[in-house]
Write an enzyme that holds these catalytic residues in place. Structure first.
Site, PDB file in Angstrom:
ATOM      1  N   GLU A   7      35.702  42.138  47.688  1.00  0.00           N
ATOM      2  CA  GLU A   7      35.608  41.099  47.620  1.00  0.00           C
ATOM      3  C   GLU A   7      36.781  39.888  46.127  1.00  0.00           C
ATOM      4  O   GLU A   7      37.456  39.204  46.202  1.00  0.00           O
ATOM      5  CB  GLU A   7      34.147  40.560  47.443  1.00  0.00           C
ATOM      6  N   LYS A   8      36.895  41.347  45.116  1.00  0.00           N
ATOM      7  CA  LYS A   8      36.651  40.917  43.820  1.00  0.00           C
ATOM      8  C   LYS A   8      37.117  42.338  43.001  1.00  0.00           C
ATOM      9  O   LYS A   8      36.830  42.991  43.390  1.00  0.00           O
ATOM     10  CB  LYS A   8      35.712  40.050  43.359  1.00  0.00           C
ATOM     11  N   ASP A 102      30.915  40.620  49.922  1.00  0.00           N
ATOM     12  CA  ASP A 102      29.359  40.980  49.634  1.00  0.00           C
ATOM     13  C   ASP A 102      28.877  40.908  50.864  1.00  0.00           C
ATOM     14  O   ASP A 102      29.605  40.001  52.439  1.00  0.00           O
ATOM     15  CB  ASP A 102      29.703  39.348  48.674  1.00  0.00           C
ATOM     16  N   ASP A 104      26.671  39.041  52.400  1.00  0.00           N
ATOM     17  CA  ASP A 104      26.495  37.635  52.785  1.00  0.00           C
ATOM     18  C   ASP A 104      27.553  36.461  53.828  1.00  0.00           C
ATOM     19  O   ASP A 104      28.565  37.718  53.935  1.00  0.00           O
ATOM     20  CB  ASP A 104      25.864  36.969  51.299  1.00  0.00           C
ATOM     21  N   TYR A 320      27.485  40.536  37.344  1.00  0.00           N
ATOM     22  CA  TYR A 320      28.279  39.432  37.580  1.00  0.00           C
ATOM     23  C   TYR A 320      26.801  37.938  37.652  1.00  0.00           C
ATOM     24  O   TYR A 320      25.977  37.943  37.764  1.00  0.00           O
ATOM     25  CB  TYR A 320      28.707  39.956  39.302  1.00  0.00           C
ATOM     26  N   ARG A 322      28.185  35.174  39.000  1.00  0.00           N
ATOM     27  CA  ARG A 322      27.943  34.217  40.446  1.00  0.00           C
ATOM     28  C   ARG A 322      26.380  34.687  41.251  1.00  0.00           C
ATOM     29  O   ARG A 322      26.570  34.471  42.288  1.00  0.00           O
ATOM     30  CB  ARG A 322      28.611  34.461  40.789  1.00  0.00           C
TER      31      ARG A 322
END
Length: 644
Positions: A7-8, A102, A104, A320, A322
């Site tokens: 994702e990142k 992630d 979710d 991380y 957020r």
């Protein structure tokens, strides 16, 4: 070649480090043996603007509404084109593909929409990681699953994104168009999240503006008991004139009793003494940190988010940021003592806290069952040198480190005593607290606690030494600040009356997400709906007028709960997206049809003089949001999800 799409970048690095072999850094990806790890940069794609479906939609016209795409389209975000090209090129070389978003709903969407957009036709595996520690990532790599299992999660996230687009695009265009008729030359943006947040502020401001203070009266008496003296408060009975909170509205009974009390004798009618054990506050989620940093250091929610991003990306001091989680994986218990020792050694404040920590303790914060897509914010173990950071960065870092260090302190233990007294056939109450074990409390405050009550024995005699009546006045609620508005978004269920809806909102993340709440506040400021007055956030004339011109359901948070119920059914493969979207389109026809320029004009007129005007910075923002310049242009969503 096996290709893993993270994702990142930070997640991609953690995956590459956990693979056997040395990672080689390439342009936009990492290569480790027969595996390549590339990454997204948040959302690489966004919903296409209306004119991508039909050029006729570029000018904003009422008769086009509601705009409902027949075949949904995604377009690359301008700054993401380079990384999207990297992923496209690596896909052409891949034999196996692994989705490492992630774990979710948004994480599932973010990577999968790229995979589908680029036309991959082969099978996809799913890598689920919620702890970036190397051993945890290595274990996750050993239990890769079939991505098909998570397809309903993707459909739910995709449906949410499309629903937000439908809602935001159509209502924004409808109210902007009637705004022009009402004389407002600018975009009037409406969204499922930002508009209920604005509604919170508008209604709070109106409570304050319409508040009528009134006096009430309290009577206290100094009492002597066997072990000393104390201050007790009269509890007036229902025969007196009281408000809904039991406050006395007539001074005469209190004055009469006060004159009779000196020298009067009575007894201690009851004593309730309880030992209370309070565990340390949990480590921070982003929103919880934003609330505390606003209160302690006067920082805006956006400033805290920006500081956390720098601490994470530039300084690599924290995990991380957020995150919506306040718990840590149990596995961290083994590594945290060393990480904290390294992180705290060069700072006097942190090293002092560390010296008194007991690394053998284990708090409730270490709970795998409560760790979701991310764990709580924590130091990485890199040494913290305050001189290398700005003062605000150092302040925020110390808060994060303090809440983790607190997990290695004993619980706060107090003895709480509540006592009742009878004098002249009237009830009096007193309470006190004795500190038994300070535990973690010294890390959080140096304030003196109120003195404890003297030792009391039920049935013992007491005597009034003096008494006094004080006149006080009711106060309006406080205006929202960054801290209290973030807290309201986190706990939005408090502002809902329907118990079923309230229950749903309690089970979800409230309004917005950890990543978007600060941006929602800044968006409302930039669009002249809110203005900062000192620390207070107040609604402007434009914000008040917009809320009063909208149907009430648009400015309240219940819609988020109702959507969440439907989306959860889709995520659990118990419902299909089509009926939800069809119902939304029907709702939009009604809402768009209710847009009334005369009502908006009247609402703006009624708000004249009642609300503060926006400042220079906001006025600059309004010029950039002219409807003529913005026609057909879709606002970029946040990294994860929409803030519409």
């Amino acid at each position: 070649m096996r290709l893993i799409i993270a994702e990142k970048p930070s997640l991609a690095r953690s995956i590459a480090e956990a693979l056997p072999g040395a990672a080689q850094k390439k342009d936009g990806y990492l290569s480790v043996g027969d595996t390549e790890v590339t990454w997204c940069l948040g959302h690489l794609l966004e919903q296409a603007p209306p004119d991508a479906y039909d050029p006729a939609f570029k000018p904003w016209r009422r008769d086009h509404l509601p705009i409902v795409p027949g075949q949904w389209k995604l377009v690359p975000r301008p700054k993401a084109r380079g990384q999207l090209s990297v992923i496209r090129a690596r896909l052409k070389q891949a034999r196996q593909l692994v989705h490492a978003g992630d774990p979710d709903r948004e994480g599932q969407l973010l990577v999968q929409e790229v995979i589908e957009h680029l036309g991959w036709k082969g099978p996809v595996q799913r890598l689920l990681i919620n702890d970036l520690n190397r051993p945890a990532v290595a274990r996750a790599l050993g239990r890769i699953e079939d991505n098909a299992r998570y397809y309903p999660l993707y459909r739910a996230a995709q449906t949410r994104a499309r629903a937000d687009w439908l809602y935001g695009i159509n209502l924004t265009r409808a109210w902007t168009l009637i705004g022009r008729q009402a004389g407002h030359d600018g975009v009037l943006s409406v969204g499922r999240v930002q508009t209920p947040v604005l509604g919170l502020v508008v209604r709070r401001d109106e409570e304050i503006r319409h508040f009528t203070p009134y006096p009430f009266y309290v009577l206290w008496a100094h009492l002597r008991v066997g072990a000393g003296t104390l201050k007790a408060w009269w509890v007036p009975g229902e025969s007196h004139r009281l408000d809904e909170r039991g406050r006395l509205l007539d001074a005469a009974p209190a004055q009469t009793l006060a004159e009779r009390l000196p020298g009067a004798e009575g007894q201690v009618s009851s004593v309730d003494s309880r030992r209370r054990r309070q565990p340390p506050p949990l480590p921070y989620s982003l929103s919880a940190l934003q609330v505390d940093a606003a209160r302690r250091h006067g920082l805006s929610a956006k400033a805290v988010l920006d500081i956390c991003q720098r601490l994470y990306e530039r300084h690599q001091l924290i995990t991380y940021p957020r995150s919506d989680c306040r718990y840590l994986p149990r596995e961290h218990l083994a590594s945290l003592p060393g990480q904290l020792a390294s992180a705290c050694r060069d700072d006097t404040t942190l090293s002092g806290w560390l010296a008194n920590a007991d690394m053998g303790l284990r708090s409730r914060a270490f709970d795998d069952a409560k760790v979701g897509a991310h764990h709580a914010l924590a130091p990485t173990g890199k040494p913290f040198v305050a001189e290398r950071l700005s003062r605000q960065e150092a302040d925020v870092y110390r808060l994060i480190a303090r809440n983790v260090l607190a997990q290695f302190y004993p619980a706060l233990e107090t003895q709480e005593v509540k006592a009742e007294f009878r004098l002249l056939d009237e009830r009096f109450q007193a309470s006190g607290q004795t500190l038994l074990v300070p535990g973690w409390k010294p890390l959080f405050t140096t304030r003196d606690e109120p003195p404890p009550l003297p030792a009391l024995v039920e049935g013992e005699a007491c005597q009034a030494l003096e008494a006094q009546v004080e006149q006080r006045e009711t106060r309006p609620p406080e205006p929202f600040t960054d801290a209290s508005l973030i807290k309201a978004m986190m706990n939005i269920a408090r502002y809902v009356e329907d118990p079923e809806v309230r229950r749903t909102l309690r089970e979800t993340d409230g309004l917005g997400t950890e990543a978007t709440r600060a941006g929602i506040i800044e968006t409302l400021l930039e669009r002249d709906y809110l203005v900062r007055k000192a620390k207070a956030l107040r609604a402007t004339r434009l914000g008040v007028g917009l809320i009063h011109s909208l149907p009430e359901a648009v400015s309240r948070p219940e819609r988020t709960a109702l959507w969440e119920q439907r989306l959860e059914g889709i995520a659990e493969a118990q419902a299909e997206p089509e009926p939800f979207v069809a119902q939304l389109v029907e709702d939009l026809r009604t809402l768009v049809g209710s847009a009334d320029s005369q009502r908006l004009s009247a609402a703006l007129g009624a708000a004249q003089g009642e609300s503060p005007e926006a400042g220079p910075a906001s006025k600059r923002g309004r010029r950039t949001n002219s409807p003529r310049r913005s026609a057909g242009r879709k606002r970029r969503p946040s990294r994860k999800g929409s803030t519409t």
